[in-house]
Design a protein around this motif. Structure first.
Motif, PDB file in Angstrom:
ATOM      1  N   ASP A 542       0.821  -1.232   0.000  1.00  0.00           N
ATOM      2  CA  ASP A 542       0.000   0.000   0.000  1.00  0.00           C
ATOM      3  C   ASP A 542       0.844   1.267   0.000  1.00  0.00           C
ATOM      4  O   ASP A 542       0.457   2.288   0.587  1.00  0.00           O
ATOM      5  CB  ASP A 542      -0.946   0.016   1.207  1.00  0.00           C
ATOM      6  CG  ASP A 542      -1.876  -1.169   1.238  1.00  0.00           C
ATOM      7  OD1 ASP A 542      -2.248  -1.644   0.154  1.00  0.00           O
ATOM      8  OD2 ASP A 542      -2.209  -1.630   2.365  1.00  0.00           O
ATOM      9  N   VAL A 543       1.995   1.227  -0.631  1.00  0.00           N
ATOM     10  CA  VAL A 543       2.816   2.441  -0.704  1.00  0.00           C
ATOM     11  C   VAL A 543       2.235   3.336  -1.787  1.00  0.00           C
ATOM     12  O   VAL A 543       2.120   2.914  -2.952  1.00  0.00           O
ATOM     13  CB  VAL A 543       4.286   2.098  -1.015  1.00  0.00           C
ATOM     14  CG1 VAL A 543       5.108   3.374  -1.126  1.00  0.00           C
ATOM     15  CG2 VAL A 543       4.847   1.187   0.064  1.00  0.00           C
ATOM     16  N   ARG A 582      -0.144   4.302   4.257  1.00  0.00           N
ATOM     17  CA  ARG A 582      -1.518   4.616   4.634  1.00  0.00           C
ATOM     18  C   ARG A 582      -1.925   5.857   3.863  1.00  0.00           C
ATOM     19  O   ARG A 582      -1.071   6.537   3.277  1.00  0.00           O
ATOM     20  CB  ARG A 582      -1.636   4.864   6.136  1.00  0.00           C
ATOM     21  CG  ARG A 582      -1.364   3.640   6.994  1.00  0.00           C
ATOM     22  CD  ARG A 582      -1.572   3.984   8.462  1.00  0.00           C
ATOM     23  NE  ARG A 582      -1.268   2.850   9.337  1.00  0.00           N
ATOM     24  CZ  ARG A 582      -1.364   2.887  10.661  1.00  0.00           C
ATOM     25  NH1 ARG A 582      -1.755   4.015  11.261  1.00  0.00           N
ATOM     26  NH2 ARG A 582      -1.081   1.829  11.378  1.00  0.00           N
ATOM     27  N   PRO A 583      -3.201   6.207   3.925  1.00  0.00           N
ATOM     28  CA  PRO A 583      -3.605   7.406   3.180  1.00  0.00           C
ATOM     29  C   PRO A 583      -2.855   8.661   3.618  1.00  0.00           C
ATOM     30  O   PRO A 583      -2.634   9.557   2.797  1.00  0.00           O
ATOM     31  CB  PRO A 583      -5.104   7.511   3.475  1.00  0.00           C
ATOM     32  CG  PRO A 583      -5.527   6.103   3.756  1.00  0.00           C
ATOM     33  CD  PRO A 583      -4.359   5.475   4.453  1.00  0.00           C
ATOM     34  N   ASP A 584      -2.483   8.708   4.862  1.00  0.00           N
ATOM     35  CA  ASP A 584      -1.846   9.930   5.354  1.00  0.00           C
ATOM     36  C   ASP A 584      -0.458   9.700   5.934  1.00  0.00           C
ATOM     37  O   ASP A 584       0.174  10.626   6.417  1.00  0.00           O
ATOM     38  CB  ASP A 584      -2.720  10.578   6.436  1.00  0.00           C
ATOM     39  CG  ASP A 584      -2.980   9.645   7.597  1.00  0.00           C
ATOM     40  OD1 ASP A 584      -2.710   8.433   7.448  1.00  0.00           O
ATOM     41  OD2 ASP A 584      -3.448  10.108   8.663  1.00  0.00           O
ATOM     42  N   GLN A 585       0.058   8.465   5.919  1.00  0.00           N
ATOM     43  CA  GLN A 585       1.353   8.172   6.519  1.00  0.00           C
ATOM     44  C   GLN A 585       2.073   7.111   5.702  1.00  0.00           C
ATOM     45  O   GLN A 585       1.453   6.334   4.976  1.00  0.00           O
ATOM     46  CB  GLN A 585       1.184   7.665   7.959  1.00  0.00           C
ATOM     47  CG  GLN A 585       0.618   8.667   8.931  1.00  0.00           C
ATOM     48  CD  GLN A 585       0.440   8.064  10.321  1.00  0.00           C
ATOM     49  OE1 GLN A 585       0.756   6.897  10.519  1.00  0.00           O
ATOM     50  NE2 GLN A 585      -0.069   8.853  11.258  1.00  0.00           N
ATOM     51  N   ILE A 586       3.391   7.074   5.870  1.00  0.00           N
ATOM     52  CA  ILE A 586       4.196   6.010   5.292  1.00  0.00           C
ATOM     53  C   ILE A 586       5.186   5.548   6.343  1.00  0.00           C
ATOM     54  O   ILE A 586       5.793   6.372   7.053  1.00  0.00           O
ATOM     55  CB  ILE A 586       4.919   6.478   4.004  1.00  0.00           C
ATOM     56  CG1 ILE A 586       5.637   5.287   3.355  1.00  0.00           C
ATOM     57  CG2 ILE A 586       5.867   7.631   4.277  1.00  0.00           C
ATOM     58  CD1 ILE A 586       6.101   5.587   1.938  1.00  0.00           C
ATOM     59  N   HIS A 587       5.335   4.222   6.497  1.00  0.00           N
ATOM     60  CA  HIS A 587       6.148   3.647   7.559  1.00  0.00           C
ATOM     61  C   HIS A 587       7.277   2.819   6.963  1.00  0.00           C
ATOM     62  O   HIS A 587       7.075   2.072   5.995  1.00  0.00           O
ATOM     63  CB  HIS A 587       5.302   2.737   8.456  1.00  0.00           C
ATOM     64  CG  HIS A 587       4.263   3.470   9.233  1.00  0.00           C
ATOM     65  ND1 HIS A 587       4.453   3.874  10.529  1.00  0.00           N
ATOM     66  CD2 HIS A 587       3.020   3.875   8.875  1.00  0.00           C
ATOM     67  CE1 HIS A 587       3.359   4.487  10.945  1.00  0.00           C
ATOM     68  NE2 HIS A 587       2.473   4.508   9.956  1.00  0.00           N
ATOM     69  N   PRO A 641       4.427  11.699   7.874  1.00  0.00           N
ATOM     70  CA  PRO A 641       3.095  12.031   7.362  1.00  0.00           C
ATOM     71  C   PRO A 641       3.194  12.518   5.922  1.00  0.00           C
ATOM     72  O   PRO A 641       4.140  13.224   5.551  1.00  0.00           O
ATOM     73  CB  PRO A 641       2.632  13.142   8.311  1.00  0.00           C
ATOM     74  CG  PRO A 641       3.888  13.783   8.779  1.00  0.00           C
ATOM     75  CD  PRO A 641       4.931  12.703   8.838  1.00  0.00           C
ATOM     76  N   LEU A 642       2.236  12.111   5.115  1.00  0.00           N
ATOM     77  CA  LEU A 642       2.229  12.549   3.726  1.00  0.00           C
ATOM     78  C   LEU A 642       1.616  13.925   3.580  1.00  0.00           C
ATOM     79  O   LEU A 642       1.793  14.587   2.569  1.00  0.00           O
ATOM     80  CB  LEU A 642       1.480  11.524   2.868  1.00  0.00           C
ATOM     81  CG  LEU A 642       2.139  10.139   2.808  1.00  0.00           C
ATOM     82  CD1 LEU A 642       1.292   9.182   1.995  1.00  0.00           C
ATOM     83  CD2 LEU A 642       3.545  10.243   2.250  1.00  0.00           C
ATOM     84  N   ASN A 643       0.856  14.353   4.621  1.00  0.00           N
ATOM     85  CA  ASN A 643       0.275  15.692   4.624  1.00  0.00           C
ATOM     86  C   ASN A 643       0.772  16.394   5.876  1.00  0.00           C
ATOM     87  O   ASN A 643       0.319  16.091   6.979  1.00  0.00           O
ATOM     88  CB  ASN A 643      -1.246  15.615   4.619  1.00  0.00           C
ATOM     89  CG  ASN A 643      -1.887  17.007   4.590  1.00  0.00           C
ATOM     90  OD1 ASN A 643      -1.194  18.011   4.457  1.00  0.00           O
ATOM     91  ND2 ASN A 643      -3.204  17.039   4.697  1.00  0.00           N
ATOM     92  N   PRO A 644       1.712  17.297   5.789  1.00  0.00           N
ATOM     93  CA  PRO A 644       2.306  17.930   6.976  1.00  0.00           C
ATOM     94  C   PRO A 644       1.300  18.600   7.876  1.00  0.00           C
ATOM     95  O   PRO A 644       1.514  18.745   9.061  1.00  0.00           O
ATOM     96  CB  PRO A 644       3.285  18.953   6.370  1.00  0.00           C
ATOM     97  CG  PRO A 644       3.553  18.467   4.985  1.00  0.00           C
ATOM     98  CD  PRO A 644       2.299  17.802   4.537  1.00  0.00           C
ATOM     99  N   SER A 645       0.146  19.023   7.373  1.00  0.00           N
ATOM    100  CA  SER A 645      -0.863  19.706   8.195  1.00  0.00           C
ATOM    101  C   SER A 645      -1.821  18.735   8.848  1.00  0.00           C
ATOM    102  O   SER A 645      -2.757  19.131   9.525  1.00  0.00           O
ATOM    103  CB  SER A 645      -1.652  20.705   7.342  1.00  0.00           C
ATOM    104  OG  SER A 645      -2.320  20.012   6.302  1.00  0.00           O
ATOM    105  N   ALA A 646      -1.582  17.415   8.625  1.00  0.00           N
ATOM    106  CA  ALA A 646      -2.489  16.412   9.190  1.00  0.00           C
ATOM    107  C   ALA A 646      -2.289  16.297  10.683  1.00  0.00           C
ATOM    108  O   ALA A 646      -1.397  16.892  11.278  1.00  0.00           O
ATOM    109  CB  ALA A 646      -2.262  15.068   8.508  1.00  0.00           C
TER     110      ALA A 646
END
Length: 658
Positions: A542-543, A582-587, A641-646
């Motif tokens: 899911d990348v 994830r939709p808003d994160q990558i691990h 986080p893929l969205n810094p404002s999340a």
């Protein structure tokens, strides 16, 4: 035999007319006497030596309950069986026998029972010698039952009174002991003084306060004044003189005890007057307040220190009664608000009048919540001083409730944090500038790496390739003896070319730029696995694609640094690398089964590699977590986080941060 044992027939032959008249008069007199003796309440009875009743009056008849004829000739012992102290009498103890034996009268008190009734008799018996042969006994019997009963009642009453007096005395003694103990515990003594005679009395605690043995010296005013501090003697004398007129005195004085110790006492006295208004008696108390004075002095100094500390720290305190609205502010609260206590009452409304309009509704809402719930509330807001200056304050308020849970009181502190807020803002700005600088440095570093990588690949790599071709051409025409040496040179040139390509790839992986993070990470794991003989399993799920360039470079460098440290230090033969999205994160998860280490012990000794990883991750709002134990391997987790404002990153549970 007639009255008094007189027998007229014995001398009948001697009677004359004159003697007959005398006898008649004597008989008349004796008859009157007999009537008189019969009328008195005291029982009179005559017996012979054997106790046979020869005469008695009516009172004796009533006493034994028989008629006169039944009594005469009967034996006294049978008609009047008497006892003494509840026991029957021996014959020699009977008053009749005692009267016959001795010249003196026999007297005593006896009990007489008749049916169910019991009487007490006081009997006096006297023996009378009529002639040489005959002797009679006269007994006077007085019924003292009522008197005896009265005496017994009086005795019982006296015993009861003595018992009550003893009980009361014991009670008073116990009360005195309790009073003395209470006075001793309270360091409280009492005094009395007769203002007419000067005589006085002190309780034991007065002597103890003065440091003397009880009852030494005499409790006089002069003895007390000897223990008053010299500087307080005149004031006390004036107070005593005034109290004779006012009837009351009250004051604090210093006492010098017998051992030289100085005490402070609170003396209070009241003067009593007679009907003419003259002072007659003084009653007073003395209370040792030395410890209280010391505590008050300590409290005063503590309050002074607190006020100074509040002033230095710009820290004030306040209190508000939620039922009445009454409030209190410390001096520093007024200074923080820029007002004086004369021009501003300590109320919540007056405080709100200084709150910045943009913060007013929030402060009101927090206050309403705090008034409805118990506990501590913390908040900050801006205030505007009368001068127009804006300050920032931090409030911490605790709400107290009664037994039913209803809030009744709020106590809190207010701290001027304007300078701290300014410093925090400056630090934040500096941190922002530092992050920007770090980002620029890393960007510059990556750009420089890309330039060097391109130069190595395009220039040095091509030149090495050309050199290898030229050497091979020379080999074709060279003698056999030189061809072998040239062949070795060709092999070395190719090795150098491969190292240059590897170095170029490490400086800037072209796959990351053209194929993405997953391909670059897989290729890196394969290269390091082949170079180190460590089995590295790479997996992904899911990348998302595409991934921002700065995030891709950051995670690639973290993986590169982590695998490099693993090869150098872990001693492992296998490892796992997982890249998940994830939709808003990558691990990124790197795990090995090597020797491991204690993160707490190694926290201060981590090298520049970990510092670089943390800085790179912070630039993209990411975080890194290291889990490791000696002999239990190491696990490194990086999350971006893929969205810094999340919202903040979701961390794995039970994670030990390095």
């Amino acid at each position: 035999m007639g009255f008094w044992g007189y027998d007229p027939s014995a001398q009948g032959q001697l009677m004359t007319t004159e003697s007959t008249d005398l006898i008649s008069q004597l008989r008349a007199t004796l008859g009157k006497m007999e009537i008189a003796l019969g009328a008195i309440d005291e029982a009179i009875v005559w017996t012979d030596e054997k106790g046979t009743i020869q005469w008695c009056n009516n009172s004796f008849d009533l006493l034994v309950g028989l008629t006169h004829l039944e009594v005469l000739g009967a034996r006294l012992f049978e008609l009047l069986p008497i006892e003494h102290q509840g026991q029957g009498l021996l014959p020699e103890q009977h008053p009749l026998v005692r009267a016959l034996k001795g010249p003196d009268k026999a007297h005593g008190t006896y009990e007489f029972s008749k049916g169910a009734s019991r009487s007490f008799l006081e009997i006096t018996a006297a023996g009378i010698q009529l002639n040489e042969q005959d002797k009679t006994v006269v007994l006077a019997i007085h019924d003292i039952t009522e008197r005896k009963q009265t005496e017994e009642k009086l005795a019982r009453s006296h015993e009861s009174l003595e018992l009550r007096v003893a009980e009361r005395t014991e009670e008073l003694s116990k009360q005195k002991e309790l009073l003395d103990e209470g006075q001793s515990l309270a360091k409280f003594g009492t005094i009395q003084r007769d203002l007419q005679t000067g005589e006085g009395w002190w309780s034991d605690e007065v002597y103890t306060i003065l440091g003397m043995s009880p009852q030494k010296p005499a409790p006089t005013l002069e003895a007390f004044l000897e223990h008053v501090h010299p500087d307080d003697v005149e004031e006390l004398k004036e107070t005593i003189a005034t109290s004779r007129k006012t009837g009351y005195r009250d004051g604090e004085y210093r006492i010098i005890r017998s051992n030289g110790e100085e005490l402070t006492v609170h003396a209070r006295a009241k003067v009593h007057y007679d009907e003419e208004g003259n002072p007659v008696r003084l009653i007073g108390t003395i209370l040792d307040i030395t410890e209280r004075k010391k505590a008050q002095e300590a409290l005063r100094k503590s309050e002074e220190r607190l006020l100074v500390a509040q002033e230095v720290a710009h820290f004030g305190s306040f209190e508000r009664n939620l039922q009445t609205g009454a409030g209190w502010w410390s001096d520093e609260v007024y200074r923080i608000l820029g007002v004086s206590c004369q021009e501003c009452e300590p109320s919540f409304d007056n405080y709100l009048s200084h709150v910045h309009p943009e913060d007013l509704e929030r402060v009101k809402a927090l206050s309403l919540k705090g008034s409805e719930e118990a506990g501590i509330n913390r908040s900050d807001c801006r205030i505007i001083r009368p001068s127009g200056e804006i300050r920032t304050v931090y409030n911490q308020v605790r709400t107290f409730t009664d037994e039913s849970g209803t809030p009744i009181r709020r106590v809190g502190t207010i701290l001027d944090i304007t300078e701290r807020k300014q410093a925090e803002l400056e630090i934040q700005q500096a941190h922002t500038q530092l992050l920007a600088l770090s980002r620029r440095l890393i960007q510059t570093q990556e750009q420089e790496r890309r330039r060097i990588a391109l130069e190595l690949h395009d220039q040095l790599g091509q030149e090495l390739a050309l050199l290898s071709i030229e050497i091979e051409r020379v080999i074709l025409t060279a003698p056999e003896s030189q061809a072998k040496q040239l062949q070795k040179l060709t092999t070395k040139t190719r090795e150098i070319s491969a190292q240059v390509q590897t170095l170029s790839h490490q400086l800037h992986p072209s796959q990351l730029e053209h194929l993405g993070l997953v391909a670059a990470a897989r290729s890196l794991c394969k290269e390091i696995s082949q170079a180190s003989n460590i089995q590295i399993d790479f997996s992904h799920s899911d990348v998302p694609s595409p991934i921002p360039e700065d995030v891709s470079i950051c995670l690639y460098r973290v993986l590169q640094e982590s695998l490099g440290n693993m090869v150098k230090h872990s001693g492992t033969q296998e490892a796992q690398v997982t890249l998940t999205g994830r939709p808003d994160q990558i691990h990124l998860d790197i795990c090995d089964s090597g020797v491991g280490f204690d993160p707490e012990e190694q926290r201060e000794t981590f090298g520049l590699g970990l510092i670089s990883m943390r800085e790179r991750l912070s630039l993209v709002n990411g975080e890194i977590v290291i889990e490791s134990q000696p002999s239990a391997g190491t696990r490194i987790k990086a999350c971006v986080p893929l969205n810094p404002s999340a919202s903040p990153i979701e961390h794995p549970t039970e994670v030990q941060e390095a």
